[in-house]
Design a protein around this motif. Structure first.
Motif, PDB file in Angstrom:
ATOM      1  N   THR A   9       7.913  -3.808  -8.336  1.00  0.00           N
ATOM      2  CA  THR A   9       6.467  -3.683  -8.160  1.00  0.00           C
ATOM      3  C   THR A   9       6.076  -2.232  -7.901  1.00  0.00           C
ATOM      4  OG1 THR A   9       6.345  -5.937  -7.315  1.00  0.00           O
ATOM      5  CG2 THR A   9       4.468  -4.502  -6.845  1.00  0.00           C
ATOM      6  N   GLY A  10       6.817  -1.550  -7.041  1.00  0.00           N
ATOM      7  CA  GLY A  10       6.528  -0.142  -6.754  1.00  0.00           C
ATOM      8  C   GLY A  10       6.674   0.736  -7.990  1.00  0.00           C
ATOM      9  N   ALA A  11       7.692   0.460  -8.794  1.00  0.00           N
ATOM     10  CA  ALA A  11       7.893   1.239 -10.019  1.00  0.00           C
ATOM     11  C   ALA A  11       6.757   1.005 -11.011  1.00  0.00           C
ATOM     12  CB  ALA A  11       9.232   0.882 -10.651  1.00  0.00           C
ATOM     13  N   VAL A  12       6.334  -0.245 -11.152  1.00  0.00           N
ATOM     14  CA  VAL A  12       5.204  -0.562 -12.046  1.00  0.00           C
ATOM     15  C   VAL A  12       3.933   0.108 -11.517  1.00  0.00           C
ATOM     16  CG1 VAL A  12       3.717  -2.419 -12.901  1.00  0.00           C
ATOM     17  CG2 VAL A  12       6.208  -2.676 -12.955  1.00  0.00           C
ATOM     18  N   MET A  13       3.705   0.010 -10.220  1.00  0.00           N
ATOM     19  CA  MET A  13       2.523   0.649  -9.626  1.00  0.00           C
ATOM     20  C   MET A  13       2.529   2.153  -9.877  1.00  0.00           C
ATOM     21  SD  MET A  13       2.182  -1.165  -5.854  1.00  0.00           S
ATOM     22  CE  MET A  13       0.883  -0.081  -5.292  1.00  0.00           C
ATOM     23  N   GLY A  14       3.693   2.782  -9.706  1.00  0.00           N
ATOM     24  CA  GLY A  14       3.797   4.222  -9.911  1.00  0.00           C
ATOM     25  C   GLY A  14       3.518   4.621 -11.350  1.00  0.00           C
ATOM     26  N   ALA A  38     -14.692  11.288  -9.148  1.00  0.00           N
ATOM     27  CA  ALA A  38     -14.153  11.396  -7.787  1.00  0.00           C
ATOM     28  C   ALA A  38     -13.628  10.041  -7.312  1.00  0.00           C
ATOM     29  CB  ALA A  38     -15.225  11.917  -6.830  1.00  0.00           C
ATOM     30  N   TRP A  39     -14.368   8.955  -7.626  1.00  0.00           N
ATOM     31  CA  TRP A  39     -13.871   7.622  -7.269  1.00  0.00           C
ATOM     32  C   TRP A  39     -12.532   7.372  -7.945  1.00  0.00           C
ATOM     33  CZ3 TRP A  39     -19.093   4.946  -8.712  1.00  0.00           C
ATOM     34  CH2 TRP A  39     -19.985   5.075  -7.665  1.00  0.00           C
ATOM     35  N   TRP A  40     -12.454   7.710  -9.226  1.00  0.00           N
ATOM     36  CA  TRP A  40     -11.229   7.490  -9.997  1.00  0.00           C
ATOM     37  C   TRP A  40     -10.063   8.255  -9.363  1.00  0.00           C
ATOM     38  CZ3 TRP A  40     -10.819   4.161 -14.070  1.00  0.00           C
ATOM     39  CH2 TRP A  40      -9.619   4.183 -14.777  1.00  0.00           C
ATOM     40  N   GLN A  41     -10.295   9.524  -9.048  1.00  0.00           N
ATOM     41  CA  GLN A  41      -9.226  10.347  -8.474  1.00  0.00           C
ATOM     42  C   GLN A  41      -8.774   9.823  -7.115  1.00  0.00           C
ATOM     43  OE1 GLN A  41     -11.307  14.128  -8.810  1.00  0.00           O
ATOM     44  NE2 GLN A  41      -9.920  14.760 -10.447  1.00  0.00           N
ATOM     45  N   THR A  42      -9.718   9.377  -6.299  1.00  0.00           N
ATOM     46  CA  THR A  42      -9.360   8.794  -5.001  1.00  0.00           C
ATOM     47  C   THR A  42      -8.521   7.536  -5.209  1.00  0.00           C
ATOM     48  OG1 THR A  42     -11.328   9.695  -3.953  1.00  0.00           O
ATOM     49  CG2 THR A  42     -10.268   7.809  -2.860  1.00  0.00           C
ATOM     50  N   GLY A  43      -8.933   6.703  -6.153  1.00  0.00           N
ATOM     51  CA  GLY A  43      -8.169   5.493  -6.456  1.00  0.00           C
ATOM     52  C   GLY A  43      -6.750   5.810  -6.882  1.00  0.00           C
ATOM     53  N   VAL A  44      -6.594   6.799  -7.757  1.00  0.00           N
ATOM     54  CA  VAL A  44      -5.263   7.178  -8.242  1.00  0.00           C
ATOM     55  C   VAL A  44      -4.397   7.710  -7.101  1.00  0.00           C
ATOM     56  CG1 VAL A  44      -4.003   8.830  -9.706  1.00  0.00           C
ATOM     57  CG2 VAL A  44      -5.953   7.571 -10.639  1.00  0.00           C
ATOM     58  N   GLN A  45      -4.977   8.524  -6.236  1.00  0.00           N
ATOM     59  CA  GLN A  45      -4.200   9.093  -5.122  1.00  0.00           C
ATOM     60  C   GLN A  45      -3.666   8.001  -4.193  1.00  0.00           C
ATOM     61  OE1 GLN A  45      -6.671  12.010  -3.213  1.00  0.00           O
ATOM     62  NE2 GLN A  45      -6.531  13.420  -4.943  1.00  0.00           N
ATOM     63  N   TYR A  46      -4.537   7.107  -3.763  1.00  0.00           N
ATOM     64  CA  TYR A  46      -4.086   6.033  -2.878  1.00  0.00           C
ATOM     65  C   TYR A  46      -3.123   5.086  -3.597  1.00  0.00           C
ATOM     66  CZ  TYR A  46      -7.076   7.293   1.014  1.00  0.00           C
ATOM     67  OH  TYR A  46      -7.640   7.944   2.082  1.00  0.00           O
ATOM     68  N   HIS A  47      -3.376   4.852  -4.859  1.00  0.00           N
ATOM     69  CA  HIS A  47      -2.510   4.008  -5.683  1.00  0.00           C
ATOM     70  C   HIS A  47      -1.089   4.581  -5.700  1.00  0.00           C
ATOM     71  CE1 HIS A  47      -2.347   1.788  -9.849  1.00  0.00           C
ATOM     72  NE2 HIS A  47      -1.174   1.761  -9.255  1.00  0.00           N
ATOM     73  N   MET A  48      -0.977   5.884  -5.996  1.00  0.00           N
ATOM     74  CA  MET A  48       0.350   6.498  -6.100  1.00  0.00           C
ATOM     75  C   MET A  48       1.055   6.570  -4.750  1.00  0.00           C
ATOM     76  SD  MET A  48       2.863   7.600  -7.768  1.00  0.00           S
ATOM     77  CE  MET A  48       2.472   8.106  -9.430  1.00  0.00           C
ATOM     78  N   TRP A  49       0.358   6.979  -3.706  1.00  0.00           N
ATOM     79  CA  TRP A  49       1.008   7.067  -2.396  1.00  0.00           C
ATOM     80  C   TRP A  49       1.557   5.712  -1.960  1.00  0.00           C
ATOM     81  CZ3 TRP A  49       2.878  11.297  -0.778  1.00  0.00           C
ATOM     82  CH2 TRP A  49       2.242  12.510  -0.999  1.00  0.00           C
ATOM     83  N   HIS A  50       0.809   4.675  -2.223  1.00  0.00           N
ATOM     84  CA  HIS A  50       1.278   3.356  -1.809  1.00  0.00           C
ATOM     85  C   HIS A  50       2.333   2.798  -2.753  1.00  0.00           C
ATOM     86  CE1 HIS A  50      -1.928   3.963   1.012  1.00  0.00           C
ATOM     87  NE2 HIS A  50      -1.264   3.116   1.775  1.00  0.00           N
ATOM     88  N   ALA A  51       2.314   3.216  -4.012  1.00  0.00           N
ATOM     89  CA  ALA A  51       3.407   2.859  -4.925  1.00  0.00           C
ATOM     90  C   ALA A  51       4.721   3.438  -4.407  1.00  0.00           C
ATOM     91  CB  ALA A  51       3.117   3.374  -6.339  1.00  0.00           C
ATOM     92  N   GLY A  58      11.269  -1.179  -0.772  1.00  0.00           N
ATOM     93  CA  GLY A  58      12.142  -2.009  -1.592  1.00  0.00           C
ATOM     94  C   GLY A  58      13.553  -1.455  -1.656  1.00  0.00           C
ATOM     95  N   LEU A  59      13.652  -0.145  -1.826  1.00  0.00           N
ATOM     96  CA  LEU A  59      14.975   0.485  -1.905  1.00  0.00           C
ATOM     97  C   LEU A  59      15.720   0.424  -0.577  1.00  0.00           C
ATOM     98  CD1 LEU A  59      14.169   3.587  -4.132  1.00  0.00           C
ATOM     99  CD2 LEU A  59      15.588   1.607  -4.744  1.00  0.00           C
ATOM    100  N   SER A  60      14.978   0.335   0.517  1.00  0.00           N
ATOM    101  CA  SER A  60      15.639   0.246   1.826  1.00  0.00           C
ATOM    102  C   SER A  60      16.435  -1.045   1.951  1.00  0.00           C
ATOM    103  CB  SER A  60      14.619   0.334   2.964  1.00  0.00           C
ATOM    104  OG  SER A  60      13.936  -0.903   3.140  1.00  0.00           O
ATOM    105  N   GLY A  61      15.992  -2.071   1.235  1.00  0.00           N
ATOM    106  CA  GLY A  61      16.686  -3.350   1.281  1.00  0.00           C
ATOM    107  C   GLY A  61      16.535  -4.088   2.593  1.00  0.00           C
ATOM    108  N   GLN A  62      15.668  -3.611   3.448  1.00  0.00           N
ATOM    109  CA  GLN A  62      15.475  -4.229   4.759  1.00  0.00           C
ATOM    110  C   GLN A  62      14.459  -5.354   4.668  1.00  0.00           C
ATOM    111  OE1 GLN A  62      17.341  -3.310   7.457  1.00  0.00           O
ATOM    112  NE2 GLN A  62      18.363  -1.970   5.992  1.00  0.00           N
ATOM    113  N   ALA A  63      14.810  -6.499   5.186  1.00  0.00           N
ATOM    114  CA  ALA A  63      13.901  -7.646   5.153  1.00  0.00           C
ATOM    115  C   ALA A  63      12.612  -7.353   5.904  1.00  0.00           C
ATOM    116  CB  ALA A  63      14.596  -8.882   5.735  1.00  0.00           C
TER     117      ALA A  63
END
Length: 124
Positions: A9-14, A38-51, A58-63
């Motif tokens: 999911t993180g890879a797809v989001m990224g 500006a809305w678009w750029q803000t959306g992309v920034q938050y999208h990428m940081w959270h991706a 996910g990579l941590s493998g911790q439940a």
């Protein structure tokens, strides 16, 4: 791996964040005003940081990373999705929904802090 779904999911989001960022920089610029861009750029920034956060959890493998990860996914989808939609001409009342995504992202960070802080006490 406990976090395989989060990694995917993180890879797809990224990848989607990069594609949407490129579209905003090259395709959208000629069709919208500065506020929409500006809305678009803000959306992309938050999208990428959270991706990236989802990918790391996910990579941590911790439940214990699952809840924060899925809160990030849902929050970014709502937050960024409503900003993208408004930038493309959707009704501005969607802006009233945008903060719900922000609250979910904040809840994800709070859950991450709480769960990570409990790991030492739980021994898992």
């Amino acid at each position: 791996m406990a976090g395989k779904k989060l990694v995917v999911t993180g890879a797809v989001m990224g990848g989607l964040a990069v594609a949407l960022g490129a579209y905003g920089a090259h395709g959208l610029r000629a069709h919208v005003g500065p506020q929409e861009l500006a809305w678009w750029q803000t959306g992309v920034q938050y999208h990428m940081w959270h991706a990236l956060a989802v990918l790391a959890l996910g990579l941590s493998g911790q439940a214990w990373g699952r809840l924060p990860g899925w809160l990030f996914v849902l929050g970014a989808a709502i937050f960024s999705g409503t900003l993208y939609a408004m930038a493309l001409g959707a009704p501005r009342w969607l802006g009233a929904i945008t903060p719900v995504g922000g609250v979910l992202m904040i809840a994800g960070w709070a859950a991450l802090a709480w769960k990570a802080g409990r790991v030492g006490k739980l021994g898992a």
